[in-house]
Design an enzyme around this catalytic site. Sequence first.
Site: not given
Ligand SMILES: C[C@H](O)[C@H](O)CC(=O)C(=O)O
Ligand SMILES: [Mg+2]
Length: 394
Positions: A214, A338, A291, A318, A268, A240
């Site tokens: 990510d 996810e 999301d 997301h 997202e 991602e």
């Molecule tokens: C981990 C990522 O930086 C963020 O906090 C969460 C995310 O973007 C995701 O779950 O996809």
């Molecule tokens: Mg992400």
Amino acid sequence: MAVPVIRHVRASVVRGGGADYHDQGADHWIDDNISTPMSKYPQYRASRQSFGINVLGTLLVEIETDTGHRGFAVTTAGEPGAYIVEKHLARFLEGRKVTDIELMWDQMYNATIYYGRRGLVLNVISGVDLALWDLLGQVRQEPVHAMIGGPVRDEITFYATGARPDLAKEMGFIGGKMPLRFGPAQGEEGLNEAVEHVARMREKVGPDFWLMYDCWMSLTVEYATRLANRLDPIGFKWIEECLSPDDYWGYAELRKNVPRGMLVTTGEHEATRWGFRMLMEMDCCDIVQPDVNWCGGLTELIKISALADAHGKLVVPHGSSVYSYHFVCTRQNSPFAEFLMMAPKADKVVPMFSPMLEGEPVPVNGKIKMSELDKPGFGVTLAEGLTLERPYTH
Ligand SMILES: C[C@H](O)[C@H](O)CC(=O)C(=O)O
Ligand SMILES: [Mg+2]
């Protein structure tokens, strides 16, 4: 039968985790040296809370009918979100039938378009929309998934997002998505470290477990292309959110650049059918990741998903816990989901919106069975003992 009418809408703010899952305490993997668009400023590199990732907190929207039915939802929008609900959006709900969801969405969107369209305002509209669906489920005594077409499978399969894919594998997940810790701010050395980290993880998880990065909007096309090419020989499922959500042109270029078989994912921080139309018509990615807490809620996600289906794209939302689960199980083009590992060390499964919801299901052996979702609305209640603050009234 008379359809219940909405009488009261209330908006409160809750701090500490919940829908604002970045609002965690110290020593949490989610706030530890993650590559971001702010990493070019050394003072904001080590912690995302240092540049204010958690300033908003969770917004709680509660809606009540003349018959005493109640629905609620949580999202990321905090106090400014509470203002928008109380001072602006409540007028489009109070006095309306609980079944008027499409009409209420259209009025909320069009009434805020001059200062909204995406970001915070769409987070807020999403929260209200989800509370409306929860309310309708309470009135009808039906789970939300049953009201939008019903499940197309018996269980939902999850990949895990967190710092420890090796542990996620042991917990039964199908893949592990890691935060990218080193980006352009750390130069060539950072790129090498990012690649070596995946190589070490591949050793631990074996050849078949999915690994993903990510990149949280922090790369350039050139950097992301080099990273993807270096990761390919190790076996890498997807890369991602490499770029700013505004850079549709960059995503289109990146998708052409990455090695065959590696997927580009994003979405997202995108909102509405019109934002996702850009991603699809410009062929920016293989998987879209709306999301449901931010893209416009369930009412909008249904439209985004239909658009994605027609473009041959998968929809893997997301985060968003139960709001996502009730949707994913109803769509053929959402074959897995996810799960964000919210334990500080990503070493155990805890509910994604801890500590805010009672009855929030969690994957067991990487799966949630449909029977877990067979409760009215989104099937959760507010946890007891939360401190709710209602900063505005109308
Ligand atoms: C981990 C990522 O930086 C963020 O906090 C969460 C995310 O973007 C995701 O779950 O996809
Ligand atoms: Mg992400």
